[in-house]
Design a protein around this motif. Structure first.
Motif, short mmCIF file in Angstrom:
data_model
loop_
_atom_site.label_atom_id
_atom_site.label_comp_id
_atom_site.label_asym_id
_atom_site.label_seq_id
_atom_site.Cartn_x
_atom_site.Cartn_y
_atom_site.Cartn_z
N MET A 319 4.03 -20.27 10.43
CA MET A 319 4.32 -19.19 9.50
C MET A 319 4.42 -19.77 8.10
O MET A 319 4.94 -20.87 7.91
CB MET A 319 5.63 -18.48 9.85
N HIS A 320 3.91 -19.03 7.14
CA HIS A 320 3.99 -19.44 5.74
C HIS A 320 5.45 -19.68 5.37
O HIS A 320 6.35 -18.95 5.78
CB HIS A 320 3.39 -18.33 4.86
N ASN A 321 5.67 -20.72 4.57
CA ASN A 321 7.05 -21.09 4.20
C ASN A 321 7.82 -19.93 3.59
O ASN A 321 8.98 -19.68 3.92
CB ASN A 321 7.01 -22.25 3.22
N ARG A 322 7.22 -19.21 2.67
CA ARG A 322 7.92 -18.10 2.02
C ARG A 322 8.26 -17.02 3.04
O ARG A 322 9.34 -16.43 3.01
CB ARG A 322 7.04 -17.54 0.89
N ALA A 323 7.35 -16.77 3.98
CA ALA A 323 7.63 -15.78 5.02
C ALA A 323 8.75 -16.26 5.94
O ALA A 323 9.54 -15.45 6.44
CB ALA A 323 6.36 -15.50 5.83
N ARG A 324 8.86 -17.57 6.17
CA ARG A 324 9.96 -18.08 7.00
C ARG A 324 11.30 -17.76 6.34
O ARG A 324 12.26 -17.36 7.00
CB ARG A 324 9.82 -19.59 7.21
N LEU A 325 11.37 -17.97 5.03
CA LEU A 325 12.61 -17.69 4.32
C LEU A 325 12.96 -16.21 4.40
O LEU A 325 14.11 -15.83 4.63
CB LEU A 325 12.49 -18.13 2.87
N ILE A 326 11.95 -15.36 4.21
CA ILE A 326 12.18 -13.91 4.21
C ILE A 326 12.60 -13.43 5.59
O ILE A 326 13.57 -12.67 5.73
CB ILE A 326 10.91 -13.17 3.74
N THR A 327 11.90 -13.86 6.63
CA THR A 327 12.21 -13.38 7.98
C THR A 327 13.56 -13.92 8.47
O THR A 327 14.31 -13.21 9.13
CB THR A 327 11.11 -13.79 8.97
N ALA A 328 13.86 -15.18 8.15
CA ALA A 328 15.14 -15.75 8.57
C ALA A 328 16.30 -15.08 7.86
O ALA A 328 17.35 -14.79 8.46
CB ALA A 328 15.14 -17.26 8.31
N ALA A 329 16.13 -14.82 6.56
CA ALA A 329 17.19 -14.16 5.81
C ALA A 329 17.39 -12.72 6.29
O ALA A 329 18.51 -12.21 6.34
CB ALA A 329 16.86 -14.17 4.32
N PHE A 330 16.29 -12.07 6.67
CA PHE A 330 16.41 -10.69 7.16
C PHE A 330 17.22 -10.66 8.45
O PHE A 330 18.10 -9.81 8.63
CB PHE A 330 15.02 -10.09 7.40
N LEU A 331 16.96 -11.60 9.36
CA LEU A 331 17.70 -11.61 10.62
C LEU A 331 19.18 -11.87 10.40
O LEU A 331 20.04 -11.19 10.99
CB LEU A 331 17.14 -12.70 11.55
N THR A 332 19.51 -12.83 9.54
CA THR A 332 20.90 -13.24 9.40
C THR A 332 21.68 -12.44 8.36
O THR A 332 22.83 -12.05 8.60
CB THR A 332 20.97 -14.74 9.04
N LYS A 333 21.06 -12.19 7.21
CA LYS A 333 21.80 -11.55 6.12
C LYS A 333 21.70 -10.02 6.15
O LYS A 333 22.60 -9.33 5.67
CB LYS A 333 21.29 -12.07 4.77
N HIS A 334 20.62 -9.47 6.68
CA HIS A 334 20.47 -8.01 6.73
C HIS A 334 20.88 -7.44 8.09
O HIS A 334 21.63 -6.48 8.16
CB HIS A 334 19.03 -7.61 6.41
N LEU A 335 20.38 -8.06 9.17
CA LEU A 335 20.75 -7.58 10.50
C LEU A 335 22.06 -8.21 10.98
O LEU A 335 22.65 -7.71 11.93
CB LEU A 335 19.63 -7.89 11.50
N GLY A 336 22.47 -9.29 10.35
CA GLY A 336 23.74 -9.92 10.71
C GLY A 336 23.73 -10.59 12.07
O GLY A 336 24.77 -10.73 12.72
N ILE A 337 22.55 -11.02 12.52
CA ILE A 337 22.41 -11.61 13.85
C ILE A 337 22.50 -13.14 13.77
O ILE A 337 22.03 -13.76 12.82
CB ILE A 337 21.07 -11.17 14.49
N ASP A 338 23.12 -13.73 14.77
CA ASP A 338 23.40 -15.16 14.83
C ASP A 338 22.15 -16.00 14.57
O ASP A 338 21.11 -15.83 15.21
CB ASP A 338 23.96 -15.48 16.22
N TRP A 339 22.27 -16.94 13.64
CA TRP A 339 21.16 -17.81 13.26
C TRP A 339 20.63 -18.63 14.43
O TRP A 339 19.45 -18.99 14.47
CB TRP A 339 21.58 -18.74 12.12
N ARG A 340 21.49 -18.93 15.41
CA ARG A 340 21.05 -19.74 16.54
C ARG A 340 19.97 -19.05 17.37
O ARG A 340 19.11 -19.71 17.97
CB ARG A 340 22.26 -20.09 17.43
N LEU A 341 20.01 -17.70 17.39
CA LEU A 341 18.96 -16.95 18.09
C LEU A 341 17.64 -17.08 17.35
O LEU A 341 16.57 -17.11 17.97
CB LEU A 341 19.37 -15.49 18.23
#
Length: 440
Positions: A319-341
């Protein structure tokens, strides 16, 4: 005649391989790779990449008179057995930082001693050895990137090593069969091996490296190096990449290699990086919503740039680096889901997934790791409009949106057949200057 074994792990190359070079000081050399059943099946994508890389390495070794010796089982047991069977005086190994690697090293020390077999550890997985620089005020590792970068930049690097000219195997040694190359899960995954890696580096450095600083965040342009899988498996020496960048004054790429080294020196001290937060105070009460997690994994969140990134991950094992940042932040900061998942999901699919960079960057994005601003948030719509202004990247991976022209494609959408409920989605967020930390 002296004999040496080189136990290859994540250094699947003949160029600039310090462990292999050291072993070649002996008269006979056994390049050994042990397929550990405990690590099998963790990622079909990485298994395919690994097996392709082993086949390529065998071809390279045969061209210089040697061969790749393949065994199955426990790497420590098999390495000691091969050393004893061939009368080897030393086992050479590239030093590594993960918990698994450190346990392997400790066991090798314990097992080789009684047999009077030496153990040689060598650099090669990073540009600068993980233990080479430490904070001046004490501490086992740097926890902030900027001072680490300053110290790292001042370290004198070792010289690049050429490939061996000739290798001689012990007589009568059974080299073993290469493993079959499986299909993997991502249809458009990169091909493994040093040959493909060096070809990619040569082509990209001629065509794209000069413009890397300005273009590396451009999602549709895809001007990133795509070298990270080859670095992860050691098909390509990170020092070789750094020297290629230095010759073209490409400081932006060198900085990315420094980020990679940064997480290796962190993982050396904190081997549980995949499961334990470096900043426990930030490891808050996470949500555990199976439906929301599944939609994120499937690229069906309704936020186009997030869905495009997650679908690229499945399609390419990258995955493109910028997309990794966006998707990871969406899971953790927007959906509030555990980063380990998120760590586990990326680890399953990514060809370049490893403990230091995958887990370290997930912690950074989730605000529980090495970040001086742990509460930063990425607004995915703003990110999309900035780095994919015409929606080319989104339409490439989300075919449902191909009929929408221009930036309008970035507006949140919902598949009519999906019962995905509207999660709390915040409005415009405070904009921060951010570091892109996943190596491209």
């Amino acid at each position: 005649m002296r004999t040496a074994v080189v136990l290859l792990t994540r250094d699947l190359r003949v160029h600039d391989n310090p462990a292999l070079t050291a072993a070649c000081r002996a008269d006979r050399v056994v390049p050994l790779y042990v397929l550990d059943p405990k690590l099998a099946g963790l990622s079909p994508n990485r298994t395919r990449f690994l097996h392709q890389s082993l086949a390529d390495l065998r071809d390279s070794l045969r061209r210089i008179g040697g061969d790749l010796v393949v065994r199955h089982g426990d790497p420590v047991t098999e390495a000691v057995r091969v050393a004893r069977d061939t009368g080897a005086e030393t086992i050479h190994l590239a030093a590594d930082v993960s918990g698994h690697a450190q346990r392997r090293e400790h066991r090798l020390r314990a097992e080789t001693g009684p047999h009077r077999i030496g153990l040689g550890l060598h650099p090669g997985l990073t540009v600068v050895d993980p233990g080479a620089v430490r904070p001046g005020g004490g501490g086992a590792c740097y926890k902030v990137f900027t001072p680490y970068h300053r110290a790292w930049s001042g370290v004198r690097r070792r010289a690049e090593l050429p490939a061996p000219e000739r290798i001689a195997l012990p007589d009568g040694l059974d080299t073993g069969r290469l493993p079959d190359i499986p299909g993997g899960e991502s249809p458009h995954a990169a091909e493994g091996g040093e040959t493909a890696a060096r070809r990619r580096l040569s082509l990209w450095s001629r065509q794209e490296l000069a413009g890397y600083e300005d273009a590396h965040d451009d999602l549709p342009g895809d001007a990133t190096s795509r070298l990270s899988p080859y670095l992860r498996w050691g098909c390509l020496s990170p020092l070789t990449v750094a020297e290629t960048a230095r010759k073209q004054d490409a400081d932006a790429l060198v900085r990315q290699l420094c980020w990679r080294d940064f997480y290796y020196q962190v993982a050396r001290v904190y081997p549980k990086l995949s499961t334990e937060a470096l900043r426990p105070a930030g490891d808050r009460d996470w949500r555990y919503d199976d439906d929301a997690l599944q939609h994120w994994q499937d690229g069906l969140t309704g936020v186009p740039v997030v869905d495009a990134g997650m679908r690229q991950l499945r399609d390419e094992g990258w995955m493109h680096n910028r997309a990794r940042l966006i998707t990871a932040a969406f899971l953790t900061k927007h959906l509030g889901i555990d980063w380990r998942l998120g760590v586990r999901w990326f680890s399953r699919w990514l060809l370049d997934g490893d403990v230091p960079n995958n887990s370290g960057n997930w912690q950074w994005t989730a605000g529980v790791g090495n970040d001086t601003r742990p509460y930063r948030r990425f607004n995915p719509i703003r990110q999309a409009l900035r780095f994919d202004p015409d929606g080319v990247y989104v339409r490439r991976y989300v075919p449902e949106l191909k009929g929408i022209d221009g930036p309008a494609v970035h507006q949140p959408w919902r598949l009519p057949e999906t019962e995905f409920r509207n999660l709390d989605y915040p409005g415009p967020l405070e904009s921060h200057r951010d570091e892109a930390v996943w190596l491209r």
